[in-house]
Enzyme design. Structure first.
Site, PDB file in Angstrom:
ATOM      1  N   ASN A  59       0.864  -1.180   0.000  1.00 34.78           N
ATOM      2  CA  ASN A  59       0.000   0.000   0.000  1.00 34.78           C
ATOM      3  C   ASN A  59       0.898   1.226   0.000  1.00 34.78           C
ATOM      4  O   ASN A  59       1.497   1.552   1.020  1.00 34.78           O
ATOM      5  CB  ASN A  59      -0.910  -0.023   1.239  1.00 34.78           C
ATOM      6  CG  ASN A  59      -1.740   1.238   1.344  1.00 34.78           C
ATOM      7  OD1 ASN A  59      -1.803   2.034   0.409  1.00 34.78           O
ATOM      8  ND2 ASN A  59      -2.383   1.427   2.493  1.00 34.78           N
ATOM      9  N   LYS A 104       0.059   4.279  -0.288  1.00 30.82           N
ATOM     10  CA  LYS A 104      -0.535   5.489   0.299  1.00 30.82           C
ATOM     11  C   LYS A 104      -0.274   6.684  -0.625  1.00 30.82           C
ATOM     12  O   LYS A 104      -0.337   6.540  -1.837  1.00 30.82           O
ATOM     13  CB  LYS A 104      -0.007   5.701   1.720  1.00 30.82           C
ATOM     14  CG  LYS A 104      -0.159   4.431   2.557  1.00 30.82           C
ATOM     15  CD  LYS A 104       0.136   4.608   4.020  1.00 30.82           C
ATOM     16  CE  LYS A 104      -0.061   3.275   4.736  1.00 30.82           C
ATOM     17  NZ  LYS A 104       0.064   3.383   6.186  1.00 30.82           N
ATOM     18  N   HIS A 141      -9.333   1.364   4.947  1.00 31.07           N
ATOM     19  CA  HIS A 141      -8.061   1.587   5.645  1.00 31.07           C
ATOM     20  C   HIS A 141      -8.291   2.550   6.813  1.00 31.07           C
ATOM     21  O   HIS A 141      -9.087   3.483   6.713  1.00 31.07           O
ATOM     22  CB  HIS A 141      -7.019   2.156   4.678  1.00 31.07           C
ATOM     23  CG  HIS A 141      -5.644   2.086   5.252  1.00 31.07           C
ATOM     24  ND1 HIS A 141      -5.182   3.014   6.168  1.00 31.07           N
ATOM     25  CD2 HIS A 141      -4.655   1.180   5.106  1.00 31.07           C
ATOM     26  CE1 HIS A 141      -3.956   2.680   6.529  1.00 31.07           C
ATOM     27  NE2 HIS A 141      -3.605   1.570   5.902  1.00 31.07           N
ATOM     28  N   GLU A 189      -6.688   4.951   7.831  1.00 30.38           N
ATOM     29  CA  GLU A 189      -6.478   6.370   7.494  1.00 30.38           C
ATOM     30  C   GLU A 189      -7.721   6.964   6.838  1.00 30.38           C
ATOM     31  O   GLU A 189      -8.013   8.144   7.018  1.00 30.38           O
ATOM     32  CB  GLU A 189      -5.229   6.501   6.599  1.00 30.38           C
ATOM     33  CG  GLU A 189      -3.964   6.261   7.425  1.00 30.38           C
ATOM     34  CD  GLU A 189      -2.812   5.600   6.684  1.00 30.38           C
ATOM     35  OE1 GLU A 189      -2.818   5.577   5.435  1.00 30.38           O
ATOM     36  OE2 GLU A 189      -1.902   5.079   7.360  1.00 30.38           O
ATOM     37  N   GLU A 221      -5.097  -4.434  10.773  1.00 34.30           N
ATOM     38  CA  GLU A 221      -4.027  -3.449  10.932  1.00 34.30           C
ATOM     39  C   GLU A 221      -4.259  -2.660  12.208  1.00 34.30           C
ATOM     40  O   GLU A 221      -5.032  -1.691  12.206  1.00 34.30           O
ATOM     41  CB  GLU A 221      -4.019  -2.484   9.745  1.00 34.30           C
ATOM     42  CG  GLU A 221      -3.785  -3.151   8.408  1.00 34.30           C
ATOM     43  CD  GLU A 221      -3.232  -2.157   7.386  1.00 34.30           C
ATOM     44  OE1 GLU A 221      -2.134  -2.408   6.887  1.00 34.30           O
ATOM     45  OE2 GLU A 221      -3.878  -1.131   7.125  1.00 34.30           O
ATOM     46  N   GLY A 266       3.007   2.592  10.664  1.00 37.77           N
ATOM     47  CA  GLY A 266       3.966   3.677  10.466  1.00 37.77           C
ATOM     48  C   GLY A 266       4.721   4.071  11.716  1.00 37.77           C
ATOM     49  O   GLY A 266       5.402   5.090  11.745  1.00 37.77           O
ATOM     50  N   SER A 290       3.891  -1.903  10.282  1.00 35.99           N
ATOM     51  CA  SER A 290       5.345  -1.993  10.425  1.00 35.99           C
ATOM     52  C   SER A 290       5.912  -3.363  10.054  1.00 35.99           C
ATOM     53  O   SER A 290       6.847  -3.849  10.691  1.00 35.99           O
ATOM     54  CB  SER A 290       5.767  -1.581  11.842  1.00 35.99           C
ATOM     55  OG  SER A 290       5.388  -0.232  12.105  1.00 35.99           O
TER      56      SER A 290
END
Ligand code: 13P
Length: 246
Positions: A9, A11, A95, A97, A164, A170, A209
């Site tokens: 991904n 992003k 996701h 985000e 996730e 991240g 990660s």
């Protein structure tokens, strides 16, 4: 039984030129890999170019999002049909985000998932708890709500689920293999409630990660069937090591 599935991904990283450089380097390095489903999810703007470069290869293309309407006056949005048209087989939905920064709800994500599947796209459906939710003992409630809400009335064909944990995205903090397995087993139980024995065919990916040096251990867990990789997928040699785990 469940073929490993490893997706990048990207992003909001990489121009079209950078996408081309990555794919030109990456494809020859992984062309002999036939025991893993490999997927790249570049930004929308690079999908068409990436679709041309990946044609006939063993690497599949995914979008990072879609809108659920077929077409219309929705400035800035992209439909399932447009995504399919440039060569995508997959789309990421839900996701964290998107949930966090764009307020996407379970209902809204359910509509996106249904629209994607109805058009013939596979869906990588993301779920996961925040650190606060984990620390306050709400983790399992959140995961259950996200699975049951987002996948309501959705069949299992070409459905992949990605767990996730938000606190691992991240941050360099990876869930331990045991934490991942605990969450994945819980997700699979919820999928069994919804789909019965078919839940055993659904791939559940871990994301947060994932790196070349931790992928093998995480992948060794019985309910971890793949990975959704952000930062460590941005360099061809790093993502190559991840898809060649083991
Ligand atoms: P990182 O691998 O950068 O933690 O990102 C994970 C992720 O969000 C993939 O969708």
């Amino acid at each position: 039984m469940r073929k490993p599935f490893i997706a990048a991904n990207w992003k909001m990283y990489k121009t079209t030129g950078e996408t081309k450089d990555f794919i030109t380097n990456f494809l020859p390095a992984v062309k002999a890999v036939d025991n893993v489903d490999i997927v790249l999810a570049p930004p929308f703007i690079s999908l068409s170019l990436a679709g041309d470069l990946l044609k006939g290869s063993n690497v599949m293309l995914s979008a990072q999002d879609l809108y659920f309407e077929a077409e219309g006056a929705y400035t800035g949005e992209v439909s399932a049909k447009m995504i399919l048209d440039v060569g995508c087989k997959w789309v990421i939905v839900g996701h964290s985000e998107r949930r966090q920064y764009f307020n996407e709800s379970d209902d809204f994500l359910n509509k996106k998932t249904k629209a994607a599947k109805a058009a013939g796209l596979g869906v990588i459906f993301c779920i996961g708890e925040s650190l606060d939710e984990r620390n306050s003992g709400k983790m399992f409630d959140i995961i259950k709500r996200e699975v049951e809400g987002g996948l309501k009335d959705v069949d299992t064909d070409n459905l992949v689920v990605a767990y996730e944990p938000i606190w691992a995205i991240g941050t360099g903090v990876t869930a331990t293999p045991d934490q991942a397995q605990e969450a994945h087993a819980f997700v699979r139980d919820r999928l069994r409630d919804m789909y019965g024995a078919k839940a055993d065919d659904i791939r559940i990916l871990y994301g947060g990660s994932v790196k070349p040096d931790n992928v093998t251990e995480i992948m060794s867990k019985p309910d971890v069937d793949g990975a959704l990789v952000g930062g460590a997928s941005l360099k061809p040699d790093s993502f190559e090591k991840i898809v060649k785990f083991g």
